[in-house]
Write a protein that holds these residues in place. Sequence first.
Motif, short mmCIF file in Angstrom:
data_model
loop_
_atom_site.label_atom_id
_atom_site.label_comp_id
_atom_site.label_asym_id
_atom_site.label_seq_id
_atom_site.Cartn_x
_atom_site.Cartn_y
_atom_site.Cartn_z
N TYR A 120 0.83 -1.21 0.00
CA TYR A 120 0.00 0.00 0.00
C TYR A 120 0.87 1.26 0.00
N LEU A 121 1.91 1.26 0.84
CA LEU A 121 2.78 2.42 0.91
C LEU A 121 3.55 2.59 -0.40
N ARG A 122 3.93 1.48 -1.02
CA ARG A 122 4.56 1.53 -2.34
C ARG A 122 3.62 2.20 -3.35
N THR A 123 2.36 1.79 -3.34
CA THR A 123 1.39 2.35 -4.26
C THR A 123 1.21 3.84 -4.04
N MET A 124 1.28 4.26 -2.78
CA MET A 124 1.15 5.68 -2.45
C MET A 124 2.43 6.48 -2.76
N GLY A 125 3.50 5.77 -3.12
CA GLY A 125 4.76 6.47 -3.40
C GLY A 125 5.39 7.07 -2.17
N LEU A 126 5.10 6.48 -1.01
CA LEU A 126 5.59 7.03 0.27
C LEU A 126 6.77 6.21 0.77
N PRO A 127 7.95 6.82 0.92
CA PRO A 127 9.08 6.09 1.49
C PRO A 127 8.72 5.53 2.85
N PHE A 128 9.18 4.32 3.14
CA PHE A 128 8.82 3.72 4.42
C PHE A 128 9.99 2.94 5.00
N VAL A 129 10.01 2.88 6.31
CA VAL A 129 11.04 2.16 7.05
C VAL A 129 10.78 0.66 6.96
N GLY A 130 11.86 -0.11 6.84
CA GLY A 130 11.74 -1.54 6.94
C GLY A 130 11.81 -2.28 5.63
N CYS A 131 11.54 -3.59 5.71
CA CYS A 131 11.62 -4.45 4.53
C CYS A 131 10.60 -4.05 3.47
N ASP A 132 10.97 -4.30 2.22
CA ASP A 132 10.07 -4.06 1.11
C ASP A 132 9.04 -5.18 1.04
N VAL A 133 8.20 -5.17 0.01
CA VAL A 133 7.07 -6.08 -0.08
C VAL A 133 7.50 -7.55 -0.06
N LEU A 134 8.44 -7.91 -0.94
CA LEU A 134 8.82 -9.32 -1.07
C LEU A 134 9.48 -9.85 0.20
N ALA A 135 10.44 -9.13 0.73
CA ALA A 135 11.13 -9.59 1.94
C ALA A 135 10.16 -9.68 3.11
N SER A 136 9.21 -8.76 3.18
CA SER A 136 8.20 -8.82 4.25
C SER A 136 7.34 -10.07 4.12
N ALA A 137 6.92 -10.37 2.89
CA ALA A 137 6.08 -11.55 2.68
C ALA A 137 6.84 -12.84 2.95
N VAL A 138 8.08 -12.91 2.48
CA VAL A 138 8.88 -14.12 2.70
C VAL A 138 9.16 -14.31 4.19
N GLY A 139 9.51 -13.23 4.87
CA GLY A 139 9.81 -13.32 6.28
C GLY A 139 8.63 -13.74 7.12
N MET A 140 7.41 -13.40 6.68
CA MET A 140 6.22 -13.74 7.46
C MET A 140 5.80 -15.19 7.25
N ASP A 141 5.98 -15.71 6.04
CA ASP A 141 5.56 -17.08 5.75
C ASP A 141 6.70 -18.04 6.12
#
Length: 410
Positions: A120-141
Amino acid sequence: MKTNLCVIFGGRSVEHEISVISALQAMENLDSAKYEIIPVYITKSGEMYTGDKLRDALSYKNIPAMLSASYKVIFVREGEKTLLRALDPKMMKKHPDVIADVAFPIVHGTNVEDGALQGYLRTMGLPFVGCDVLASAVGMDKFVMKTVLKEGGFPVLDCLRFNRRNVKIAACISAVEEKIPYPVIVKPVNLGSSVGISKASNREALESSLKDAFSYADTVLVERAVTKLREINCSVVGDTTNADASECEEPFMCDEILSYKDKYMSGSSSKGGAKGGAKNPGGAKGGMASLQRKVPADITPEMRERIRTMAVDAFKYLGCNGVSRIDFMIDNATGELFINEFNTIPGSLSFYLWKPLGVSYTTLLDRLVQLALKRAREDEDITYSFDTNILAMGAPTGAKGAKGAKGAKA
């Protein structure tokens, strides 16, 4: 000029309350001379609010009253800017738009830590702290994480994965008993904070564990239990080009498995400085900072170096960014070391693991924001769209779409 920093927390997750604690701790320790701290609380139904009350820990004793003193907001994109806007038009005059410079998600669990919020933050073009989408998804599963790490040559325990929509519990039990000896560990595949995790030493206990895990997630995994287990955790901060490891910790547990209660409800007493020296965020005690632990962990210098090196290597391999905590298992019977879990947004942001190395919580938080801005600068060099409009050429429409319509006239 201060940076407008939107600290996002809460969300539709069983770890909602832990997110609130972690966020309150962080907001109390952010450098207020450098950042304009804007709390953005996501309710359990997915609505976003902001307001001064959200930074007061005591307000969460009466959430309806707290929300009534706050106001709903949404992020909107206008040109090159991302704005935080009051959702109710009547509130816009009282609360004009705020330019959001950086988002700081301090969230735990499904729907928020797993790449959904990051997308969502990527879609909004808003810089954000922490892992990007893929690393977040992999780390959670946990299953995907194990599969990817195993491909990279990292030591993980083999496991079986089951989906409750595709297989009956009786079939799960038969598959486990065929391939994995008791005792076994049963885990929801995509939850943290030890929610739904249990140990089973026989068929009856396995059935109960599977039912419990399936109540929290569609997919669960089963792996052998390390009977002579020591858990050692290590945090990493950085990105894929430069990352550093923290001191190691050994958490203490009341049972054979480190439980939700051990992590968040065990009081604040600890050995080796687990409190970390962070300022008390208005009474927001707890989080992973309250877990009883030994820091530094009582391990050999060789094992400490091995864990810290492996933590950094795995962090980079998964493409992580910001701060993560990697949980390891040592099998005392064999001396084997395994990566157990990745926490891409760890409880309390693992600040307590950095103080022994001379890194204050405020310094840690500042580095995380700078890493977010660094990634945003690097993204500016990547082409995400073409300056053209194929639709202006009279592209075909219909069931086949643009790809399927061969030889169509322009």
